[in-house]
Write a protein that holds these residues in place. Sequence first.
Motif, short mmCIF file in Angstrom:
data_model
loop_
_atom_site.label_atom_id
_atom_site.label_comp_id
_atom_site.label_asym_id
_atom_site.label_seq_id
_atom_site.Cartn_x
_atom_site.Cartn_y
_atom_site.Cartn_z
N LEU A 88 39.05 40.33 37.45
CA LEU A 88 38.75 38.88 36.44
C LEU A 88 38.83 39.25 34.97
CD1 LEU A 88 36.65 36.82 38.51
CD2 LEU A 88 38.76 35.94 38.78
N VAL A 90 38.21 37.33 31.17
CA VAL A 90 38.04 35.71 31.44
C VAL A 90 37.52 35.98 29.99
CG1 VAL A 90 35.82 34.29 31.61
CG2 VAL A 90 36.33 35.63 33.66
N VAL A 97 37.12 27.45 28.82
CA VAL A 97 36.76 28.58 29.25
C VAL A 97 38.64 29.08 29.73
CG1 VAL A 97 35.76 30.60 31.01
CG2 VAL A 97 34.61 28.77 29.74
N ALA A 99 40.19 32.07 32.64
CA ALA A 99 40.15 32.61 33.69
C ALA A 99 41.45 32.76 34.67
CB ALA A 99 39.13 32.21 35.01
N GLU A 100 41.53 34.51 34.36
CA GLU A 100 42.54 34.90 34.72
C GLU A 100 42.57 36.08 36.25
OE1 GLU A 100 45.66 35.23 30.97
OE2 GLU A 100 45.43 36.99 31.79
N GLN A 101 42.70 36.46 37.20
CA GLN A 101 43.09 37.37 38.29
C GLN A 101 44.21 38.00 38.60
OE1 GLN A 101 41.47 35.41 41.66
NE2 GLN A 101 40.96 37.66 42.71
N ARG A 111 45.69 31.65 36.86
CA ARG A 111 45.26 31.46 35.29
C ARG A 111 44.46 30.14 35.49
NH1 ARG A 111 46.19 32.30 29.44
NH2 ARG A 111 45.29 30.61 28.33
N LEU A 129 32.46 28.25 33.26
CA LEU A 129 33.06 29.65 33.67
C LEU A 129 32.91 29.64 34.64
CD1 LEU A 129 33.20 32.71 33.05
CD2 LEU A 129 30.24 32.45 33.09
N VAL A 133 36.46 30.17 37.13
CA VAL A 133 36.25 31.83 37.64
C VAL A 133 37.37 31.36 39.28
CG1 VAL A 133 35.08 33.16 39.20
CG2 VAL A 133 35.44 33.33 36.51
N ALA A 173 34.99 42.07 36.78
CA ALA A 173 35.16 41.21 35.71
C ALA A 173 35.19 41.67 34.56
CB ALA A 173 34.40 39.69 36.27
N VAL A 175 34.38 40.08 30.46
CA VAL A 175 34.52 38.55 30.31
C VAL A 175 34.32 39.03 28.61
CG1 VAL A 175 32.48 36.67 29.57
CG2 VAL A 175 33.35 37.81 32.15
N LEU A 207 28.45 35.27 37.31
CA LEU A 207 29.54 35.72 38.18
C LEU A 207 28.57 36.34 39.12
CD1 LEU A 207 32.33 36.69 35.61
CD2 LEU A 207 32.01 34.30 36.84
#
Length: 389
Positions: A88, A90, A97, A99-101, A111, A129, A133, A173, A175, A207
């Motif tokens: 991740l 973030v 916020v 968040a990308e995986q 995303r 957050l 996620v 992750a 951040v 997280l």
Amino acid sequence: MDPARPSQDILRSLTDEHVLRALMRHRLLTRAELSTETGISKPTAGESVRRLTEAGLVVDTGRRTPGGRGKGRVGTYYSLAPGAGTALAVSIAPEGVVAEQIDAYGDLLARAEARIGRPARPDDAARALAAAVDDACAGAGERAGRAAAVADAASSGGPSADGGAGPGRPRLAVVSAADPVDRHSGRLLQLPDAPFLLGEIDPVAVLADRVDGPVHVDNDVNWAAQAERTANPRDDFAYVYLDEGLGCAIVSDGEVRRGHRGLAGEVAHLITVGPGGVAMPLIEVFGELGLRRSGGSTAIDVGLLLDKRPPEVVSAVGGLLAALATLIDPEVIVVGGRWGIALIDAVARETTRLPRHVEVRAAAVDNEPSLCGARADALHRLRERVLGR
């Protein structure tokens, strides 16, 4: 006595690492291509592929090379397995916020965004957050399911490209946060006159139940500097961010310097020249000029500043750059942020009057620079974890 020789386990591990790195670079390779790419013999490369397939890190994609009937042996294309892991990246900012995986190729799997609202309360930021996620992970799972269905249909029951495994929970992750970050705990810190009221939220705790591995948190300007260094490799520079908030990242000998608690580069309270030539903290210059956002915030009203473009702001920034040139002796000072880039020509002219000349230029990465830096770090960390199994 003969010199100690590396054990078979070490040799196998090194071979597997070479094979994995080759697949990270090229995505699809046959055993013969892996042998050529790594310089490892074909039998040894084949054994490595077998071990890594059994470990769930490599899969037979179902794709074959042209061959057979006198045209040579048919080759099988292998790739990294989706089950090898994801990461991740973030970004936490006052507006929301993101968040990308991503997978070990660096491909974006999903995303998601969640707004926070202003003022950004700690509980609101923590909920945003978590929501972003969760949505990103759900999106990556749905994408993996669709890809598996397509691959299974295309192979008519043969092995699919994902080996039957989805991406699973992220392995780590990274951040980026638009607030000072305690380098030891990863908690966001609330300093006096900070423009973003995110509060002392704890991304690591939020997280912990959503990521299988470590959560790395750093200030957004530090990540932007990392992205800038990738775009324009320099080992000694200062990255000054001039937007709603003020920040600076110091890169020395190729490393971002964070200070004892992680608060290096918090330049808002550095003394500079204000309106009328009065010495004052940089953040107060904008209050004196009426350039703060409404509602009692110390955040800078970027639109108003760009409409007025007061020379006092340029002089104040010149004082900041003079201090940086004196204290850290950078090769170049990079200026990012909306109004920083917009006023770069005026700022650069201001620095020509400094006793110690330093090059000043606009940031090369101006689209989500902090997230770009966090994403690149997440990819690096993910690949290292895959290589370490």
